[in-house]
Design an enzyme around this catalytic site. Sequence first.
Site, PDB file in Angstrom:
ATOM      1  N   SER A   1       8.125   3.677   4.918  1.00  0.00           N
ATOM      2  CA  SER A   1       9.393   3.900   4.226  1.00  0.00           C
ATOM      3  C   SER A   1       9.145   3.800   2.728  1.00  0.00           C
ATOM      4  O   SER A   1       8.104   4.218   2.250  1.00  0.00           O
ATOM      5  CB  SER A   1      10.458   2.915   4.692  1.00  0.00           C
ATOM      6  OG  SER A   1      11.733   3.345   4.250  1.00  0.00           O
TER       7      SER A   1
ATOM      8  N   HIS B   1       4.993  -7.436  -0.365  1.00  0.00           N
ATOM      9  CA  HIS B   1       4.680  -8.740  -0.944  1.00  0.00           C
ATOM     10  C   HIS B   1       5.346  -8.902  -2.303  1.00  0.00           C
ATOM     11  O   HIS B   1       5.761  -7.923  -2.927  1.00  0.00           O
ATOM     12  CB  HIS B   1       3.164  -8.881  -1.105  1.00  0.00           C
ATOM     13  CG  HIS B   1       2.398  -8.804   0.173  1.00  0.00           C
ATOM     14  ND1 HIS B   1       1.821  -9.907   0.759  1.00  0.00           N
ATOM     15  CD2 HIS B   1       2.114  -7.748   0.990  1.00  0.00           C
ATOM     16  CE1 HIS B   1       1.208  -9.542   1.874  1.00  0.00           C
ATOM     17  NE2 HIS B   1       1.369  -8.233   2.037  1.00  0.00           N
TER      18      HIS B   1
ATOM     19  N   ASP C   1       0.872  -1.175   0.000  1.00  0.00           N
ATOM     20  CA  ASP C   1       0.000   0.000   0.000  1.00  0.00           C
ATOM     21  C   ASP C   1       0.906   1.219   0.000  1.00  0.00           C
ATOM     22  O   ASP C   1       1.726   1.387   0.918  1.00  0.00           O
ATOM     23  CB  ASP C   1      -0.873   0.032   1.256  1.00  0.00           C
ATOM     24  CG  ASP C   1      -1.920  -1.069   1.294  1.00  0.00           C
ATOM     25  OD1 ASP C   1      -1.907  -1.945   0.408  1.00  0.00           O
ATOM     26  OD2 ASP C   1      -2.750  -1.051   2.220  1.00  0.00           O
TER      27      ASP C   1
END
EC number: 4.1.1.65
Length: 267
Positions: free
Chosen positions: A236, A132, A78
């Site tokens: 980050s 992911h 995200d």
Amino acid sequence: MVALSNALSRVFGSLAGYKFPSFIQKGINALYVKIFKIDLSEFEPLENYRSLNALFTRSLKKERPFDKSPNICIAPCDALITECAFLDNDSALQIKGMPYKAHELVGEINPLSPSFFYANFYLSPKDYHHYHAPCDLEILEARYFAGKLLPVNKPSLHKNNNLFVGNERVTLVAKDIQGNRLYFVAVGALNVGKMRFNFDKNIQTNAKARFTQTYSYNPPIKVKKGDNLGNFEMGSTIVLFIQNTAFKDLKEKNVKFGESIGEFHAN
């Protein structure tokens, strides 16, 4: 400066991991959720997190659906995509007007091919912090680079040349489904306690290291698209370099892990 930023991040990480009495922790969590406008609809309620770090690293309650087609590349996290383009003579942008050399970021000796497309994924403090696999991968190496832990928000990116290259980072060197080289770079930042990788618990970050370390995998570690590779302990940046892929125009767009962001070309 390196020692100070890294020390601050270690201190913040320790405080974030502290478990206050439940009624105090619930108040801290509620304040954090309110300040950063966090949507917890896909996650456990805030009283279930025994520390701020548990809230930062929250997991999805249910798996997100995504396109299982082998030719589709999905968003690994995200994030806000701050820059995306094909490499230009090995140059990529950390932000408009601030170029860096891609081979230096990923840890290669020679410049990267212009066939590489790159995308910067900025994970803000409100975002889901896990990352992911964007496609089926074989991980060949993980390269740890010691460095600073400067903020990676837009003001800092405009102020600091070669910020991504100078910050602590881990580069995953992998092959995609077509056998092309792919680089997945997790960039450290101020107040990011650690970067964690599920496939190798030996990778240590923000651990007072001052050297480069390479973790080689023979045979390669195979991961499927959507597999959880690891997480930041606060927001980050992920930088993805991938070849022979037609990407959507997603600059300055927010994406969610699992969204389709591109399609592989045949070699």
